[in-house]
Design an enzyme around this catalytic site. Structure first.
Site, PDB file in Angstrom:
ATOM      1  N   ASP A 105       0.800  -1.287  -0.058  1.00  0.00           N
ATOM      2  CA  ASP A 105      -0.119   0.021   0.012  1.00  0.00           C
ATOM      3  C   ASP A 105       0.889   1.156  -0.061  1.00  0.00           C
ATOM      4  OD1 ASP A 105      -2.133  -1.602   0.393  1.00  0.00           O
ATOM      5  OD2 ASP A 105      -2.179  -1.514   2.713  1.00  0.00           O
TER       6      ASP A 105
HETATM    7  N1  URA Z   1      -1.397  -5.886   4.029  1.00  0.00           N
HETATM    8  C1  URA Z   1      -1.682  -4.567   4.024  1.00  0.00           C
HETATM    9  O1  URA Z   1      -2.641  -4.403   4.733  1.00  0.00           O
HETATM   10  N2  URA Z   1      -1.038  -3.757   3.505  1.00  0.00           N
HETATM   11  C2  URA Z   1       0.208  -3.968   2.657  1.00  0.00           C
HETATM   12  O2  URA Z   1       0.652  -2.977   1.917  1.00  0.00           O
HETATM   13  C3  URA Z   1       0.290  -5.263   2.498  1.00  0.00           C
HETATM   14  C4  URA Z   1      -0.383  -6.239   3.326  1.00  0.00           C
END
Ligand code: URA
Length: 242
Positions: A105
């Site tokens: 993310d």
């Molecule tokens: N889980 C999440 O919540 N965000 C990420 O970027 C990767 C795994």
């Protein structure tokens, strides 16, 4: 080494295998200046000039493999419609067309692989091979033993139950709550959603391990190339035969 013409064209990144066959059948491909319209032709790309619409295709790109320590505040897609910084902005000096292996993310930091090896990328991302990823999460809320057990056993999210996971509560010196969660699935915002499902809010999320690789020696925003031994190990994990 001799290979089928359509395979060489697709590997050069010009078209898919199927589309390359279409180019050949349409008479748009030449071999040393002669139009080829049959599909069975095998050639050594190093010894002949292959052109599509009169433009010679280059040699296949060499494969490159990077381990990157992604900072927060950038997206891990190649383009962002909102014009935000992307991880590829950190690789402007790399001439090969590389892509991130999966996503982190915008506000997640940590280990991200980038490569132009599509075969390896697909293998690592395929659910069948259950490639492990470990995330360190700083969270608000009380992760009681009962909630910990739910995270470990599998928890219902709106896209179904999560697979069993490993959870370790980590010591911190600043009074924060920190845990390491190891999963092999890769659903959208999965770790944040798993914590939210037990009433805990993830404040900071960092991927510290992916497919046996760690961030050791790689500062935030920096990268290193993988060794051939590491690439071979990834091939093994991703079920790819060399
Ligand atoms: N889980 C999440 O919540 N965000 C990420 O970027 C990767 C795994």
């Amino acid at each position: 080494m001799e290979e089928r013409l359509q395979k060489i064209i697709s590997r050069a990144g010009i078209a898919s295998r199927r589309a390359a066959e279409g180019l050949i059948l349409a008479g748009r491909v030449t071999l040393d200046g002669q139009t080829v319209t049959e599909l069975g032709v095998k050639v050594d790309p190093a010894a002949h000039e292959i052109a599509v619409d009169g433009v010679p295709i280059g040699a296949p790109e060499r494969k490159v493999y990077f381990l990157f320590n992604k900072p927060r505040g950038c997206v891990s897609t190649a383009h962002d419609d909102r014009g935000r910084r992307t991880v590829l902005d950190y690789f402007r000096d790399v001439p090969e067309r590389i892509y991130p292996v999966g996503r982190l993310d915008f506000d997640t930091q940590g280990l991200l692989l980038l490569t132009n090896d599509g075969t390896l990328m697909n293998g690592l991302l395929h659910p069948r091979y259950e490639v492990e990823k470990t995330y360190e999460a700083d969270y608000d809320g009380d992760l009681t033993p009962e909630k910990q057990e739910r995270l470990r056993r599998g928890i219902r999210l709106d896209d179904g139950m999560t697979a069993p996971a490993q959870l370790e509560i980590l010591p911190t010196s600043n009074g924060r709550n920190r845990a390491a969660l190891t999963i092999h699935e890769g659903r959208n915002r999965q770790v944040r959603r798993m914590f939210a499902a037990v009433g805990c809010d993830v404040r900071r999320l960092k991927r510290v391990r992916f497919a046996g690789l760690t961030l050791a020696g790689v500062k935030e925003g920096a990268r290193r190339t993988l060794t051939s031994k590491e690439v071979a190990a990834l091939y093994g994990l991703a079920g790819v035969k060399v």
